[in-house]
Design a protein around this motif. Structure first.
Motif, mmCIF file in Angstrom:
data_model
loop_
_atom_site.group_PDB
_atom_site.id
_atom_site.type_symbol
_atom_site.label_atom_id
_atom_site.label_comp_id
_atom_site.label_asym_id
_atom_site.label_seq_id
_atom_site.Cartn_x
_atom_site.Cartn_y
_atom_site.Cartn_z
ATOM 1 N N SER A 176 0.814 -1.223 0.000
ATOM 2 C CA SER A 176 0.000 0.000 0.000
ATOM 3 C C SER A 176 0.842 1.263 0.000
ATOM 4 N N ARG A 195 -1.821 7.797 5.316
ATOM 5 C CA ARG A 195 -1.867 7.246 3.957
ATOM 6 C C ARG A 195 -2.575 5.895 3.943
ATOM 7 N N ASP A 220 -6.298 6.071 3.898
ATOM 8 C CA ASP A 220 -6.773 6.436 2.568
ATOM 9 C C ASP A 220 -6.598 5.289 1.571
ATOM 10 N N ARG A 221 -5.435 4.711 1.536
ATOM 11 C CA ARG A 221 -5.139 3.702 0.511
ATOM 12 C C ARG A 221 -5.804 2.356 0.780
ATOM 13 N N GLN A 222 -6.128 2.078 2.017
ATOM 14 C CA GLN A 222 -6.824 0.842 2.363
ATOM 15 C C GLN A 222 -8.319 1.075 2.556
ATOM 16 N N ARG A 260 -12.415 9.180 6.414
ATOM 17 C CA ARG A 260 -11.408 9.226 5.349
ATOM 18 C C ARG A 260 -11.050 10.664 5.013
ATOM 19 N N ASN A 316 -7.400 12.565 5.336
ATOM 20 C CA ASN A 316 -6.791 13.340 4.255
ATOM 21 C C ASN A 316 -6.559 14.788 4.672
#
Length: 128
Positions: A42, A70, A73-75, A89, A93
């Protein structure tokens, strides 16, 4: 003196270990023994300083606040959207933007309103 900036930095220092532990817990629950490989995958563009392996506590300790944010957000699509409400989320961010801003602030302080907003967002995310 950059008092507001210092308060926000302290907030990140409080939030960081809580987020890292939560993220590791949920990543382990979802990905079992492959959880760290999923973290590395990720963070492929940002994880070059992370260890390839180690004991769980060392791995958790190696995640900085930026990588924690991160990972939320990415998961999101594969993991955290089932666990957290959608605005969490956005808060992660938002805090990434704050973190980036204060990392490059130099000696310039941030406004009291911005500091209060950042600290409030940290509390809300932590309470989640």
């Amino acid at each position: 003196m950059a008092e507001n900036l210092e308060l926000v930095q302290k907030g990140f220092r409080v939030l960081h270990p809580l987020m890292a532990a939560y993220i590791a817990q949920e990543m382990r629950r979802e990905y079992k023994s492959n959880w760290w490989q999923e973290v590395l995958s990720s963070l492929n563009d940002q994880g070059r300083d992370l260890p390839n392996s180690g004991d769980s506590n060392e791995l958790i300790d190696s995640l900085d606040i930026a990588n924690c944010l991160r990972l939320i957000d990415r998961q999101w699509g594969s993991l955290f959207r089932r666990l957290l409400e959608r605005d969490r989320r956005a808060w992660a961010n938002e805090l990434m933007g704050v973190r980036n801003k204060i990392s490059h602030a130099g000696t310039q302080d941030m406004s009291k309103d911005d500091a209060e907003r950042a600290l409030d967002t940290m509390v809300r995310l932590c309470d989640s």
